[in-house]
Design an enzyme around this catalytic site. Structure first.
Site, short mmCIF file in Angstrom:
data_model
loop_
_atom_site.label_atom_id
_atom_site.label_comp_id
_atom_site.label_asym_id
_atom_site.label_seq_id
_atom_site.Cartn_x
_atom_site.Cartn_y
_atom_site.Cartn_z
N ASP A 83 24.69 -13.21 14.84
CA ASP A 83 25.84 -13.85 15.48
C ASP A 83 26.97 -12.84 15.59
O ASP A 83 27.14 -11.99 14.71
CB ASP A 83 26.32 -15.07 14.68
CG ASP A 83 25.30 -16.20 14.68
OD1 ASP A 83 24.62 -16.37 15.70
OD2 ASP A 83 25.18 -16.90 13.66
N ASP A 142 23.20 -19.47 21.32
CA ASP A 142 23.92 -20.69 20.91
C ASP A 142 24.74 -21.25 22.07
O ASP A 142 24.82 -22.46 22.26
CB ASP A 142 24.85 -20.40 19.74
CG ASP A 142 24.11 -19.96 18.49
OD1 ASP A 142 22.96 -20.39 18.32
OD2 ASP A 142 24.69 -19.21 17.70
#
Length: 213
Positions: free
Chosen positions: A149, A183
């Protein structure tokens, strides 16, 4: 939406997602950040669990490694289900809005499962160092990779006023989660289904889509 358009969308999301992850993984050490704007940073973290970093081992009485393996296998089954759903929608020439949403969700899910399945054997660790791609000393085994991330939007980074009950003086940050392109694709797809639910699942919409195509 035609099959070629859906495949192009899925491929585009996967390429951008994986390029961004590999770049961050091979140029940042863990928790290193670069400020792009005051409200947007590239901040490298790794997620071993599900959404928002939740770990199954925090919920169920199992070891972290068993929980990680179960989560990865569950994701693979989920992707197979979503992939079949997308194929069925394309075969039936379903509503373009629905196909668009499911294509984004499928692409995002595949993007993150690539990390979970393969990254453990493709990279060495990122603790205090920049990881090496195709490293000899990989950080884990197949199915035990961590999701990369890096997108962080601390739009508001302040403190609650002292007069606010229970929270006064505590730090307040909006938006706190760190996420990635995959995401974003999943969230966008789910958002389309929620906002345009009637249009996406309308039989009349299916007929209109066939006429246009």
């Amino acid at each position: 939406m035609h099959l070629k358009k859906s495949l192009f969308l899925v491929a585009a999301v996967l390429i951008v997602d994986q390029i961004s992850k590999i770049y961050v993984k091979t140029h940042f050490h863990l928790e290193e950040s670069v400020e792009v704007f005051s409200w947007f940073k590239i901040y490298f973290i790794e997620n071993e669990g599900a959404a928002w970093g939740t770990k199954l081992s925090d919920i169920f009485p199992v070891s972290e490694r068993k929980a990680k393996l179960f989560l990865t296998l569950f994701r693979l089954l989920a992707i197979a289900g979503i992939g079949y759903w997308l194929w069925d929608l394309l075969k039936k020439q379903a509503n373009r809005t629905l196909v668009l949403a499911v294509s984004l969700i499928f692409a995002g899910a595949v993007g993150n499962i690539i990390d979970s399945v393969f990254y453990g054997v493709l990279f060495d660790h990122s603790y205090g160092q920049v990881a090496t791609f195709l490293a000899e000393d990989n950080y884990d085994s197949l199915f035990y990779g961590k999701v990369v991330d890096m997108l962080y939007f601390p739009i508001i980074d302040s403190r609650w006023p002292e007069w606010v009950p229970w929270l006064g003086g505590d730090s307040f940050r909006f938006f706190a989660p760190v996420f990635n392109i995959a995401d974003t694709a999943i969230s966008t797809g789910v958002g389309i289904l929620l906002v345009f639910n009637k249009k996406a699942f309308s039989p009349a919409g299916d007929a209109t889509a066939r006429e246009v195509q």
